[in-house]
Design a protein around this motif. Structure first.
Motif, PDB file in Angstrom:
ATOM      1  N   GLY A   1      -1.537  11.140   3.280  1.00  0.00           N
ATOM      2  CA  GLY A   1      -0.937  10.216   2.327  1.00  0.00           C
ATOM      3  C   GLY A   1      -0.765   8.821   2.862  1.00  0.00           C
ATOM      4  N   VAL A   2       0.080   8.679   3.866  1.00  0.00           N
ATOM      5  CA  VAL A   2       0.463   7.365   4.372  1.00  0.00           C
ATOM      6  C   VAL A   2      -0.729   6.632   4.996  1.00  0.00           C
ATOM      7  N   GLU A   3      -1.399   7.265   5.939  1.00  0.00           N
ATOM      8  CA  GLU A   3      -2.508   6.585   6.619  1.00  0.00           C
ATOM      9  C   GLU A   3      -3.653   6.281   5.663  1.00  0.00           C
ATOM     10  N   GLN A   4      -3.972   7.224   4.798  1.00  0.00           N
ATOM     11  CA  GLN A   4      -5.055   7.002   3.836  1.00  0.00           C
ATOM     12  C   GLN A   4      -4.720   5.854   2.880  1.00  0.00           C
ATOM     13  N   ALA A   5      -3.490   5.804   2.401  1.00  0.00           N
ATOM     14  CA  ALA A   5      -3.083   4.732   1.484  1.00  0.00           C
ATOM     15  C   ALA A   5      -3.185   3.365   2.155  1.00  0.00           C
ATOM     16  N   ILE A   6      -2.727   3.290   3.399  1.00  0.00           N
ATOM     17  CA  ILE A   6      -2.767   2.008   4.116  1.00  0.00           C
ATOM     18  C   ILE A   6      -4.199   1.600   4.419  1.00  0.00           C
ATOM     19  N   ARG A   7      -4.981   2.509   4.996  1.00  0.00           N
ATOM     20  CA  ARG A   7      -6.338   2.152   5.423  1.00  0.00           C
ATOM     21  C   ARG A   7      -7.267   1.850   4.251  1.00  0.00           C
ATOM     22  N   SER A   8      -7.005   2.436   3.085  1.00  0.00           N
ATOM     23  CA  SER A   8      -7.851   2.150   1.925  1.00  0.00           C
ATOM     24  C   SER A   8      -7.593   0.747   1.383  1.00  0.00           C
ATOM     25  N   ARG A   9      -6.373   0.241   1.584  1.00  0.00           N
ATOM     26  CA  ARG A   9      -6.024  -1.088   1.060  1.00  0.00           C
ATOM     27  C   ARG A   9      -6.014  -2.180   2.132  1.00  0.00           C
ATOM     28  N   VAL A  10      -5.872  -1.759   3.376  1.00  0.00           N
ATOM     29  CA  VAL A  10      -5.835  -2.701   4.498  1.00  0.00           C
ATOM     30  C   VAL A  10      -6.779  -2.152   5.577  1.00  0.00           C
ATOM     31  N   PRO A  11      -8.101  -2.338   5.387  1.00  0.00           N
ATOM     32  CA  PRO A  11      -9.097  -1.689   6.256  1.00  0.00           C
ATOM     33  C   PRO A  11      -9.071  -2.119   7.720  1.00  0.00           C
ATOM     34  N   GLU A  12      -8.449  -3.232   8.035  1.00  0.00           N
ATOM     35  CA  GLU A  12      -8.400  -3.677   9.418  1.00  0.00           C
ATOM     36  C   GLU A  12      -7.422  -2.872  10.292  1.00  0.00           C
ATOM     37  N   ILE A  13      -6.667  -1.991   9.643  1.00  0.00           N
ATOM     38  CA  ILE A  13      -5.717  -1.139  10.370  1.00  0.00           C
ATOM     39  C   ILE A  13      -6.480  -0.029  11.069  1.00  0.00           C
ATOM     40  N   ALA A  14      -6.161   0.179  12.342  1.00  0.00           N
ATOM     41  CA  ALA A  14      -6.840   1.201  13.146  1.00  0.00           C
ATOM     42  C   ALA A  14      -6.199   2.570  13.017  1.00  0.00           C
ATOM     43  N   GLY A  15      -4.911   2.617  12.701  1.00  0.00           N
ATOM     44  CA  GLY A  15      -4.227   3.894  12.592  1.00  0.00           C
ATOM     45  C   GLY A  15      -2.764   3.703  12.267  1.00  0.00           C
ATOM     46  N   VAL A  16      -2.074   4.831  12.148  1.00  0.00           N
ATOM     47  CA  VAL A  16      -0.655   4.825  11.799  1.00  0.00           C
ATOM     48  C   VAL A  16       0.056   5.833  12.700  1.00  0.00           C
ATOM     49  N   GLU A  17       1.251   5.467  13.172  1.00  0.00           N
ATOM     50  CA  GLU A  17       2.044   6.397  13.964  1.00  0.00           C
ATOM     51  C   GLU A  17       3.505   6.292  13.566  1.00  0.00           C
ATOM     52  N   ALA A  18       4.169   7.439  13.598  1.00  0.00           N
ATOM     53  CA  ALA A  18       5.603   7.470  13.331  1.00  0.00           C
ATOM     54  C   ALA A  18       6.346   7.247  14.630  1.00  0.00           C
ATOM     55  N   ILE A  19       7.383   6.434  14.589  1.00  0.00           N
ATOM     56  CA  ILE A  19       8.155   6.175  15.799  1.00  0.00           C
ATOM     57  C   ILE A  19       9.399   7.047  15.892  1.00  0.00           C
ATOM     58  N   ASN A  20       9.610   7.903  14.894  1.00  0.00           N
ATOM     59  CA  ASN A  20      10.755   8.819  14.943  1.00  0.00           C
ATOM     60  C   ASN A  20      10.332  10.223  14.620  1.00  0.00           C
TER      61      ASN A  20
ATOM     62  N   ALA B   1       0.831  -1.205   0.000  1.00  0.00           N
ATOM     63  CA  ALA B   1       0.000   0.000   0.000  1.00  0.00           C
ATOM     64  C   ALA B   1       0.867   1.257   0.000  1.00  0.00           C
ATOM     65  N   LEU B   2       1.979   1.203   0.706  1.00  0.00           N
ATOM     66  CA  LEU B   2       2.880   2.354   0.768  1.00  0.00           C
ATOM     67  C   LEU B   2       3.582   2.624  -0.560  1.00  0.00           C
ATOM     68  N   ASP B   3       3.621   1.631  -1.434  1.00  0.00           N
ATOM     69  CA  ASP B   3       4.242   1.839  -2.740  1.00  0.00           C
ATOM     70  C   ASP B   3       3.534   2.937  -3.535  1.00  0.00           C
ATOM     71  N   ALA B   4       2.254   3.195  -3.216  1.00  0.00           N
ATOM     72  CA  ALA B   4       1.522   4.276  -3.877  1.00  0.00           C
ATOM     73  C   ALA B   4       1.992   5.648  -3.414  1.00  0.00           C
ATOM     74  N   VAL B   5       2.543   5.726  -2.218  1.00  0.00           N
ATOM     75  CA  VAL B   5       2.965   7.000  -1.625  1.00  0.00           C
ATOM     76  C   VAL B   5       4.450   7.262  -1.835  1.00  0.00           C
ATOM     77  N   ARG B   6       5.215   6.216  -1.912  1.00  0.00           N
ATOM     78  CA  ARG B   6       6.680   6.359  -1.961  1.00  0.00           C
ATOM     79  C   ARG B   6       7.199   7.261  -3.084  1.00  0.00           C
ATOM     80  N   PRO B   7       6.651   7.195  -4.302  1.00  0.00           N
ATOM     81  CA  PRO B   7       7.165   8.102  -5.356  1.00  0.00           C
ATOM     82  C   PRO B   7       7.004   9.580  -4.987  1.00  0.00           C
ATOM     83  N   HIS B   8       5.934   9.929  -4.292  1.00  0.00           N
ATOM     84  CA  HIS B   8       5.710  11.314  -3.883  1.00  0.00           C
ATOM     85  C   HIS B   8       6.721  11.730  -2.814  1.00  0.00           C
TER      86      HIS B   8
END
Length: 82
Positions: A63-82, A16-23
Motif C-alpha cells: 500500500g504505502v510504498e506502491q502509492a508513493i512510488r507510483s506518484r513520486v518515482p524518484e523515491i528509492a524506497g520506504v521504511e518505517a522508523i517505529n 500520495a499517502l492520501d490514497a492509502v490513509r482511508p484504508h
C-alpha cells in the motif's frame, strides 16, 4: 537537496499517502511522513493501531510504498522508523 525541493517532495509524498490513509483509518491507523533521506528513502511513522499491527510490513509494501512510488518515482524506497 535544497530545502524548497525537499519541502515539495515531502508534500508530494504526503499527497500520495492520501490514497492509502482511508484504508488505514478503517482499522484505526494512519501513517505520517517523517523525512526523506539523501538516498531517496522515505521514512514514515505508523500511527494508531498500525503501530502494533503484525500486518504493517505487508501494508508498507503493498500500500504505502506502491502509492508513493507510483506518484513520486524518484523515491528509492520506504521504511518505517517505529
Amino acid at each position: 537537496m535544497l530545502s524548497s525541493e525537499k519541502e515539495q517532495l515531502l508534500q508530494a509524498i504526503d499527497a500520495a499517502l492520501d490514497a492509502v490513509r482511508p484504508h488505514l483509518a478503517v482499522d484505526g491507523g494512519n501513517v505520517e511522513v517523517v523525512d526523506v533521506t539523501e538516498e531517496g528513502i522515505v521514512q514514515v511513522k505508523w500511527l494508531g493501531n498500525c503501530q502494533n499491527c503484525n500486518m504493517s510490513i505487508f501494508t508498507m509494501r503493498a500500500g504505502v510504498e506502491q502509492a508513493i512510488r507510483s506518484r513520486v518515482p524518484e523515491i528509492a524506497g520506504v521504511e518505517a522508523i517505529n
